[in-house]
Design an enzyme around this catalytic site. Sequence first.
Site, PDB file in Angstrom:
ATOM      1  N   ARG A  47      33.066 -40.902 -70.570  1.00  0.00           N
ATOM      2  CA  ARG A  47      32.437 -40.536 -69.300  1.00  0.00           C
ATOM      3  C   ARG A  47      31.004 -41.161 -69.293  1.00  0.00           C
ATOM      4  NH1 ARG A  47      29.586 -36.796 -69.824  1.00  0.00           N
ATOM      5  NH2 ARG A  47      31.121 -35.196 -70.693  1.00  0.00           N
ATOM      6  N   TYR A  99      29.794 -44.720 -41.732  1.00  0.00           N
ATOM      7  CA  TYR A  99      31.023 -44.242 -42.146  1.00  0.00           C
ATOM      8  C   TYR A  99      31.249 -42.718 -41.941  1.00  0.00           C
ATOM      9  CZ  TYR A  99      34.962 -43.273 -45.225  1.00  0.00           C
ATOM     10  OH  TYR A  99      36.051 -43.088 -45.898  1.00  0.00           O
ATOM     11  N   ASP A 171      24.445 -49.793 -47.769  1.00  0.00           N
ATOM     12  CA  ASP A 171      25.813 -49.587 -47.830  1.00  0.00           C
ATOM     13  C   ASP A 171      26.382 -50.958 -47.687  1.00  0.00           C
ATOM     14  OD1 ASP A 171      28.581 -49.511 -47.781  1.00  0.00           O
ATOM     15  OD2 ASP A 171      28.546 -47.390 -46.923  1.00  0.00           O
ATOM     16  N   LYS A 196      37.397 -51.351 -50.856  1.00  0.00           N
ATOM     17  CA  LYS A 196      37.584 -52.119 -49.555  1.00  0.00           C
ATOM     18  C   LYS A 196      37.526 -53.820 -50.216  1.00  0.00           C
ATOM     19  CE  LYS A 196      37.251 -48.300 -47.645  1.00  0.00           C
ATOM     20  NZ  LYS A 196      35.757 -47.714 -47.209  1.00  0.00           N
TER      21      LYS A 196
HETATM   22  C1  PLP Z   1      35.329 -46.507 -47.249  1.00  0.00           C
HETATM   23  C2  PLP Z   1      33.746 -46.613 -47.074  1.00  0.00           C
HETATM   24  C3  PLP Z   1      32.953 -45.542 -47.808  1.00  0.00           C
HETATM   25  C4  PLP Z   1      33.581 -44.818 -48.841  1.00  0.00           C
HETATM   26  O1  PLP Z   1      34.143 -45.211 -49.753  1.00  0.00           O
HETATM   27  P1  PLP Z   1      35.567 -44.490 -50.598  1.00  0.00           P
HETATM   28  O2  PLP Z   1      35.534 -45.593 -51.581  1.00  0.00           O
HETATM   29  O3  PLP Z   1      36.601 -44.310 -49.508  1.00  0.00           O
HETATM   30  O4  PLP Z   1      34.924 -43.070 -51.281  1.00  0.00           O
HETATM   31  C5  PLP Z   1      31.619 -45.715 -47.618  1.00  0.00           C
HETATM   32  N1  PLP Z   1      30.855 -46.631 -46.692  1.00  0.00           N
HETATM   33  C6  PLP Z   1      31.858 -47.346 -45.983  1.00  0.00           C
HETATM   34  C7  PLP Z   1      31.123 -48.294 -45.248  1.00  0.00           C
HETATM   35  C8  PLP Z   1      33.149 -47.453 -46.266  1.00  0.00           C
HETATM   36  O5  PLP Z   1      33.965 -48.233 -45.570  1.00  0.00           O
END
Ligand code: PLP
Length: 380
Positions: A47, A99, A171, A196
């Site tokens: 961890r 998101y 982000d 992604k």
């Molecule tokens: C998918 C996504 C998230 C969240 O990420 P997870 O890996 O699904 O927890 C946050 N911000 C954006 C822009 C996303 O596309």
Amino acid sequence: MKFNTKTIHGGQENVDPAYGSVMPPIYQTTTYSQSTPGGHKGFEYSRSGNPTRANLEKSLASLENGNFGLAFGSGLAAIDAVLKLFKPGDEIISTNDLYGGSYRLFTRIFEGLGIKFHFVGMQDAEGIEEYINENTKLIWVETPTNPMMNIIDIAEVSKIAKKHDLLLAVDNTFATPYLQQPLGLGADIIMHSATKYLGGHSDVVMGGLVVNDKELADKLYFIQNASGAICGPQDSFLVLRGIKTLHIRMQRHCENGAAVAKFLRSNPKVDKVYWPGFEDHPNHDIARKQMSGFGGMISFTTKANTLESATKIVEKLKIFTLAESLGGVESLAGHPASMTHASIPKVDREKTGVVDSLIRLSVGIEDEEDLIADLSQAIG
Ligand SMILES: *Cc1c(COP(=O)(O)O)cnc(C)c1O
């Protein structure tokens, strides 16, 4: 090292001192032997740290031109760690078009813990200032935004953050470090859903953070270890593997994205097409300034403008798969109002343009002709 070399080698010196394997070994272990209490080789418990995860964290930092990387079990776990830097009474100003899961985490978890959020349209950065007061601690920016593809001027927001001594988090999931590097534009924290484009193959859920400041990195590392939302070594390996082709995948995502956006705009049944590469996109100049390409994310509405028309199209698609998520090699189509953004109330959603007929595409890296033929037959 330049970017394309970094995707393959960044932060990956001496990945396997034992045998020199070219790929980092998957250290599927919870614990590490000690010769004497405290006498370990840098890892004690997985961890707190794992060598495969450490390889990924160094790679993430390298790609974003940052000093420190941290990997988490999901993008939301990474955001959760950032929010744990704050305490009741603190205020956060966030992009209003973001998101859905981030919005849910902000409003359904952290608002209940006493943090106040302001959701603000940031296409005009100056508008942010009126929400700043002595309790404000963080500005949270998503750009391009999901799913409306608005563009926020990171350098301008950063000036405001610095003037008021606030942290700025970006982000960077949609753009990836291939197209946009927010630390260089003045951001303090970069967040990724590595699920992604970084992973890129729709086979792993993961999150990441990159920061430059040592003190901030130490605080986030403390939270990562104390709260424990880490990712496992297998998943770390998969994302490291994905990152090695990030630059060539992104190049193709951008090419196919441009072709699909132009096709949609020329289709008489299509109404609005949201893609920052169009010269008449409201913040096209900012996109040009802060991004090196426009990516493969596109949203559009049809002139019929009904839930039924959108549903029919996404059901008819054959190569585009109707699914949540984005950023994989395969093309996906989504219906934000009922899927990714269903957790945002309809009135709030529609204010930002997420109407019932909106369809969001994650354009993959297949042949552009096949993608256009598929959309053409589905739109009819
Ligand atoms: C998918 C996504 C998230 C969240 O990420 P997870 O890996 O699904 O927890 C946050 N911000 C954006 C822009 C996303 O596309």
